[in-house]
Design a protein around this motif. Structure first.
Motif, short mmCIF file in Angstrom:
data_model
loop_
_atom_site.label_atom_id
_atom_site.label_comp_id
_atom_site.label_asym_id
_atom_site.label_seq_id
_atom_site.Cartn_x
_atom_site.Cartn_y
_atom_site.Cartn_z
N ASN A 33 0.65 -1.30 0.02
CA ASN A 33 0.02 -0.11 0.03
C ASN A 33 0.82 1.27 -0.03
OD1 ASN A 33 -2.38 -1.60 0.16
ND2 ASN A 33 -2.72 -1.39 2.22
N ALA A 34 2.07 1.16 0.80
CA ALA A 34 2.89 2.57 0.84
C ALA A 34 3.57 2.56 -0.39
CB ALA A 34 3.85 2.37 2.12
N LEU A 35 3.72 1.54 -1.18
CA LEU A 35 4.29 1.72 -2.58
C LEU A 35 3.27 1.91 -3.80
CD1 LEU A 35 6.96 -1.40 -2.16
CD2 LEU A 35 7.62 1.01 -2.82
N ASP A 36 2.19 1.76 -3.28
CA ASP A 36 0.79 1.91 -4.37
C ASP A 36 1.02 0.91 -5.43
OD1 ASP A 36 -1.24 3.18 -5.38
OD2 ASP A 36 -0.53 4.58 -6.37
N ILE A 37 1.34 -0.20 -4.88
CA ILE A 37 1.26 -1.57 -5.68
C ILE A 37 0.69 -2.44 -5.16
CG2 ILE A 37 3.65 -1.11 -7.03
CD1 ILE A 37 4.92 -3.32 -5.16
N SER A 38 0.22 -3.61 -6.17
CA SER A 38 -0.78 -4.71 -5.31
C SER A 38 0.13 -5.68 -4.52
CB SER A 38 -1.17 -5.50 -6.52
OG SER A 38 -0.30 -6.16 -7.32
N GLN A 39 -0.50 -6.42 -3.72
CA GLN A 39 0.29 -7.23 -2.70
C GLN A 39 0.85 -8.48 -3.63
OE1 GLN A 39 -2.15 -8.53 0.66
NE2 GLN A 39 -0.56 -10.43 0.81
N GLU A 40 -0.04 -8.67 -4.65
CA GLU A 40 0.49 -9.62 -5.60
C GLU A 40 1.70 -9.33 -6.06
OE1 GLU A 40 -1.32 -12.40 -9.49
OE2 GLU A 40 -2.16 -10.48 -8.73
N ILE A 41 2.23 -8.15 -6.61
CA ILE A 41 3.18 -7.85 -7.39
C ILE A 41 4.56 -7.88 -6.31
CG2 ILE A 41 4.39 -6.05 -8.20
CD1 ILE A 41 2.01 -4.76 -9.50
N LEU A 42 4.14 -7.46 -5.06
CA LEU A 42 5.29 -7.48 -4.13
C LEU A 42 5.56 -9.09 -3.61
CD1 LEU A 42 7.14 -5.61 -2.48
CD2 LEU A 42 5.26 -5.59 -0.37
N GLU A 43 4.53 -9.80 -3.80
CA GLU A 43 4.75 -11.03 -3.29
C GLU A 43 5.59 -11.87 -4.32
OE1 GLU A 43 0.95 -12.68 -2.41
OE2 GLU A 43 0.93 -12.04 -0.45
N LYS A 44 5.39 -11.57 -5.76
CA LYS A 44 6.07 -12.11 -6.86
C LYS A 44 7.60 -11.54 -6.81
CE LYS A 44 2.35 -12.68 -10.19
NZ LYS A 44 1.71 -12.44 -11.47
N LEU A 45 8.01 -10.23 -6.36
CA LEU A 45 9.26 -9.84 -6.26
C LEU A 45 9.80 -10.53 -5.19
CD1 LEU A 45 8.76 -5.99 -6.64
CD2 LEU A 45 9.56 -7.63 -8.17
N ASN A 46 9.07 -11.00 -4.14
CA ASN A 46 9.69 -11.79 -2.93
C ASN A 46 9.01 -13.11 -2.65
OD1 ASN A 46 11.38 -9.22 -1.61
ND2 ASN A 46 9.57 -8.37 -2.27
N PRO A 47 9.54 -14.07 -3.29
CA PRO A 47 8.80 -15.39 -3.06
C PRO A 47 9.08 -15.83 -1.97
CG PRO A 47 10.83 -15.45 -4.67
CD PRO A 47 10.41 -14.24 -4.53
N GLN A 48 10.09 -15.65 -1.18
CA GLN A 48 10.34 -16.20 0.25
C GLN A 48 9.69 -14.99 1.08
OE1 GLN A 48 14.59 -16.88 0.33
NE2 GLN A 48 14.14 -19.04 -0.32
N THR A 49 8.67 -14.99 1.53
CA THR A 49 8.10 -13.64 2.31
C THR A 49 8.56 -13.48 3.85
OG1 THR A 49 6.18 -15.23 2.90
CG2 THR A 49 5.81 -13.96 0.94
N ASN A 50 9.36 -14.51 4.25
CA ASN A 50 9.87 -14.32 5.43
C ASN A 50 11.15 -13.62 5.38
OD1 ASN A 50 11.41 -16.36 4.28
ND2 ASN A 50 11.57 -17.59 5.97
N LYS A 51 11.56 -13.04 4.44
CA LYS A 51 12.90 -12.32 4.44
C LYS A 51 12.45 -11.03 5.08
CE LYS A 51 13.65 -12.37 -0.12
NZ LYS A 51 14.30 -12.19 -1.18
N ASN A 52 13.71 -10.34 5.67
CA ASN A 52 13.58 -9.04 6.30
C ASN A 52 13.85 -7.99 5.29
OD1 ASN A 52 13.10 -10.03 8.88
ND2 ASN A 52 15.19 -10.28 9.49
N ILE A 53 14.90 -8.51 4.46
CA ILE A 53 15.23 -7.30 3.10
C ILE A 53 14.05 -7.72 2.03
CG2 ILE A 53 16.83 -6.42 1.90
CD1 ILE A 53 17.36 -5.95 4.75
N LEU A 54 13.26 -6.79 1.70
CA LEU A 54 12.28 -7.10 0.52
C LEU A 54 12.59 -6.31 -0.55
CD1 LEU A 54 8.91 -7.05 2.63
CD2 LEU A 54 10.17 -9.09 1.93
N LEU A 55 12.58 -6.74 -1.87
CA LEU A 55 12.76 -5.92 -3.00
C LEU A 55 11.45 -5.50 -3.26
CD1 LEU A 55 14.28 -5.38 -5.74
CD2 LEU A 55 13.36 -7.72 -6.65
N CYS A 56 11.53 -4.11 -3.54
CA CYS A 56 10.39 -3.56 -3.94
C CYS A 56 10.08 -2.70 -5.15
CB CYS A 56 10.34 -2.26 -2.71
SG CYS A 56 10.07 -2.86 -1.09
N GLY A 57 11.17 -3.21 -5.92
CA GLY A 57 10.88 -2.60 -7.44
C GLY A 57 12.51 -1.71 -7.75
N TRP A 58 12.09 -0.97 -8.67
CA TRP A 58 13.57 -0.21 -9.06
C TRP A 58 13.20 1.15 -9.41
CZ3 TRP A 58 11.73 -5.03 -10.47
CH2 TRP A 58 12.58 -6.01 -10.00
#
Length: 292
Positions: free
Chosen positions: A118-143
């Motif tokens: 929500n803070a990035l104004d993208i869908s949760q699905e997109i963020l989950e695809k960028l981070n298949p391992q959802t338990n990671k502390n460092i999350l890829l958010c885009g470019w």
């Protein structure tokens, strides 16, 4: 033999770990405050808000608004500047261009994937695809697109070539030729206008009287300059003739002269603009598009 294999294996792991850490170190991180995401930039010595805006491909006016700054404010070394993210510099898909940096979020506050999305104004699905391992502390958010630069031919146009305003003295009956705009090539000032308005996404519109002064000789005949008491110096304005929708792009280089010719005028514009606007008038009510 086993010892050598173990050493090689550890060396390989170390190399992979170093590469991953290097990629992270060379990337950017966002901060989330009040459910809004931004990059925090630390000001370098003698750095200006315009230079920072160009570095992160952000409209300079938008950057100043977010940080309650003006173009005249002096920034202190180490000062924190919030870099907004939007269509002008952020994308969630893997970029094909090399002038993008990966954007990460250190989720040490334990935010949910949905809150970060929500803070990035993208869908949760997109963020989950960028981070298949959802338990990671460092999350890829885009470019983020880095290092906006005007074409080299355009840099000269940012230097003021006129030091004083001429009198408005054109013959009302001057012959005006129609221009063929079938194969449109953007002028240098049009490119600057597109940068200032994020290609027309962020802009202000107004209207007012334009007074045309005697055409000035410049090294480049397609560069049109203007004078205004309301629009800041350096801004490029799209001037539109409302009767035929013809337009020109002019750069403000100073205040209007204090003469009666410019009484009630919003802009004083180089008289060569009349040909492009297809008007015979020396004073014309025009629509004006810019970003203050």
């Amino acid at each position: 033999m086993k010892g050598k294999i173990a050493i090689l294996f550890l060396s390989l792991l170390t190399s992979i770990s170093y590469a991953q850490n290097k990629n992270i170190k060379d990337s950017l991180f966002i901060e989330i405050n009040n459910s809004k995401s931004s990059i925090v930039h630390l000001v370098k010595e003698q750095e200006t808000s315009l230079e920072i805006a160009q570095q992160y491909n952000v409209p300079a006016t938008l950057l100043n608004q977010k940080n309650n700054l003006s173009f005249y404010d002096r920034l202190e070394k180490g000062q924190k500047i919030a870099i907004p993210l939007g269509v002008y510099n952020y994308q969630s898909l893997t970029p094909s261009s090399t002038n993008y940096k990966a954007l990460y979020y250190n989720n040490n506050r334990g935010f949910s994937i949905q809150k970060i999305a929500n803070a990035l104004d993208i869908s949760q699905e997109i963020l989950e695809k960028l981070n298949p391992q959802t338990n990671k502390n460092i999350l890829l958010c885009g470019w983020v697109k880095i290092g906006f630069e005007l074409p080299s031919s355009n840099k000269a146009s940012l230097v003021d070539n006129t030091t004083h305003a001429p009198a408005a003295s054109l013959a009302p009956g001057a012959v005006i030729k129609s221009q063929d705009t079938t194969n449109h090539i953007p002028t240098e000032f049009e490119k600057v206008f597109n940068y200032q308005t994020s290609n027309g996404i962020i802009y202000d519109s107004t209207a007012g009287m334009v007074v045309f002064y005697k055409p000035q000789s410049t090294k480049k005949t397609d560069l049109l300059y203007a004078f205004s008491d309301e629009v800041p110096r350096g801004k490029v304005i799209k001037v539109i003739n409302p009767s035929n929708q013809k337009c020109v792009f002019v750069k403000v280089i100073g205040a209007l002269p204090k003469t009666k010719q410019y009484l009630n005028a919003k802009l004083g514009v180089d008289g060569r603009a009349r040909e492009l606007l297809e008007t015979r008038e020396i004073k014309l009510w025009c629509d004006l598009i810019l970003k203050y």
